[in-house]
Write a protein that holds these residues in place. Structure first.
Motif, PDB file in Angstrom:
ATOM      1  N   LEU A  13      43.667  24.269  40.940  1.00 33.85           N
ATOM      2  CA  LEU A  13      43.815  25.452  40.094  1.00 33.85           C
ATOM      3  C   LEU A  13      43.156  26.669  40.731  1.00 33.85           C
ATOM      4  O   LEU A  13      43.677  27.792  40.665  1.00 33.85           O
ATOM      5  N   SER A  40      43.045  27.518  43.663  1.00 39.83           N
ATOM      6  CA  SER A  40      43.866  28.087  44.730  1.00 39.83           C
ATOM      7  C   SER A  40      45.140  28.743  44.214  1.00 39.83           C
ATOM      8  O   SER A  40      45.797  29.480  44.958  1.00 39.83           O
ATOM      9  N   HIS A  41      45.510  28.517  42.953  1.00 38.17           N
ATOM     10  CA  HIS A  41      46.758  29.064  42.426  1.00 38.17           C
ATOM     11  C   HIS A  41      46.621  30.573  42.197  1.00 38.17           C
ATOM     12  O   HIS A  41      45.652  31.022  41.572  1.00 38.17           O
ATOM     13  N   GLU A  87      48.023  32.378  40.109  1.00 36.65           N
ATOM     14  CA  GLU A  87      48.122  32.714  38.681  1.00 36.65           C
ATOM     15  C   GLU A  87      46.795  32.532  37.943  1.00 36.65           C
ATOM     16  O   GLU A  87      46.648  32.984  36.806  1.00 36.65           O
ATOM     17  N   THR A 106      50.366  36.036  34.550  1.00 34.87           N
ATOM     18  CA  THR A 106      51.647  36.075  35.270  1.00 34.87           C
ATOM     19  C   THR A 106      52.374  37.370  34.912  1.00 34.87           C
ATOM     20  O   THR A 106      51.946  38.134  34.043  1.00 34.87           O
ATOM     21  N   TYR A 155      55.442  28.467  36.073  1.00 36.86           N
ATOM     22  CA  TYR A 155      54.148  27.978  36.550  1.00 36.86           C
ATOM     23  C   TYR A 155      53.805  26.635  35.903  1.00 36.86           C
ATOM     24  O   TYR A 155      53.348  25.701  36.572  1.00 36.86           O
ATOM     25  N   PRO A 165      53.742  24.225  39.512  1.00 36.29           N
ATOM     26  CA  PRO A 165      52.411  23.859  40.021  1.00 36.29           C
ATOM     27  C   PRO A 165      51.576  23.023  39.050  1.00 36.29           C
ATOM     28  O   PRO A 165      50.897  22.083  39.468  1.00 36.29           O
TER      29      PRO A 165
END
Length: 322
Positions: free
Chosen positions: A255, A257-258, A260, A279, A288, A292
């Protein structure tokens, strides 16, 4: 670019920022003053509750219809609350409460008995995967890695030293003057050394030394608060995940690294991971969740709530002008 530079180091001098951006320091100072005056961005000096012996709780409050705004406004005025959001179609409040001691305080005890409060759930924050001095702009900002490295170099100011905390640390002791220093920085993270000296009664040399000590100890960090249009993202939501313990760390790191995810942490409770999601729109949020998030290992369940309005952020409450 200025917002990204300030996120790297909120107290970097305008001279250092100007050198990295390739403009004059007058241009940087003028731009920052204009953006801050317009309420587009500001730098906040904030504290890590875990380093001060406080226990942060994510609190979700379900209210009777039309009661959320009134209860939310009452929560806003408390010094122990931050990030007060109205969510869930106007019948839910979500906020962070910084409590003294492991069992909370009178706010957490009183909320269930508050008129027009239907339900309260509290989740103790255990570990932060992403947030505090890192934000969305850290991941997606326009600065190159070389520019970020240059901004982190000391320039004769109170540049941030590396913080390394191995394992649990005892609550960091604060003096009365420390509290005045931190209060001033919470209102304006770029307050001048002279202004901080006046607020604390210390010499400017003592202020510089204490700033470095508090940052090095992990007590004090700097964050940039900016209007949503800076990132061009209009949809915000809270995401709660129920994750198998064996996958908890892997999910949290993923998470983090995401692009969003603005904040992610492990918590207590049946939903043991919380993330703040931003977003472009509802469709992007759906993609999303089904992309992911669905690919994360060990997910047992999810819960989401769109955030309609934020009535208090990490900074102190400032009453509106009459």
């Amino acid at each position: 670019m200025l917002a990204h530079a300030l996120q790297v180091d909120g107290r970097a001098s305008f001279r250092r920022i100007a050198e990295v951006l390739g403009v004059s320091d007058q241009t940087v100072a003028r731009r920052y003053t204009r953006l801050r005056s317009a309420g587009v961005l500001r730098v906040l000096g904030l504290t890590d509750p875990l380093r001060l012996g406080e226990v942060p709780w994510f609190v979700r409050i379900r209210c009777a219809p039309s009661a959320a705004a009134q209860i939310g406004e009452a929560l806003v005025r408390r010094r122990d609350t931050t990030w007060v959001h109205l969510a869930g179609g106007g019948t839910e409040i979500f906020c962070l409460v910084r409590a003294r001691g492991p069992h909370g305080d009178t706010l957490l005890e009183r909320l269930p008995g508050t008129p027009r409060v239907v339900d309260v759930s509290a989740h103790c924050l255990l570990h932060v995967f992403f947030g505090q001095d890192r934000s969305l702009i850290t991941k997606t900002g326009p600065l190159t890695s070389a520019q970020v490295t240059a901004l982190k170099a000391q320039d004769g100011q109170d540049a941030p030293p590396e913080t390394t905390l191995d394992g649990p640390a005892p609550a960091y002791p604060l003096e009365e003057a420390d509290c005045r220093l931190l209060d001033a920085l919470a209102r304006d993270g770029r307050a001048s050394i002279g202004e901080l000296a006046v607020a604390t009664g210390w010499s400017q040399t003592t202020v510089r030394r204490r700033l470095a000590e508090l940052r090095s100890a992990g007590v004090l960090y700097f964050d940039v608060e900016y209007a949503p249009r800076v990132m061009d993202r209009d949809f915000r939501a809270s995401l709660w995940l129920s994750v198998e313990p064996s996958h908890l760390d892997a999910v949290g790191e993923a998470l983090a690294s995401h692009p969003e995810v603005a904040f992610a942490a492990a918590t207590t409770g049946p939903t043991n991971v919380f993330a703040s999601i931003t977003t472009h729109d509802a469709g992007s949020f759906y993609r999303y969740l089904t992309g992911p998030v669905a690919a994360l290992p060990g997910i047992l369940g999810t819960s989401t709530a769109p955030i309609h309005r934020t009535i208090k952020t990490a900074g102190p409450f400032v009453p509106s002008a009459p």
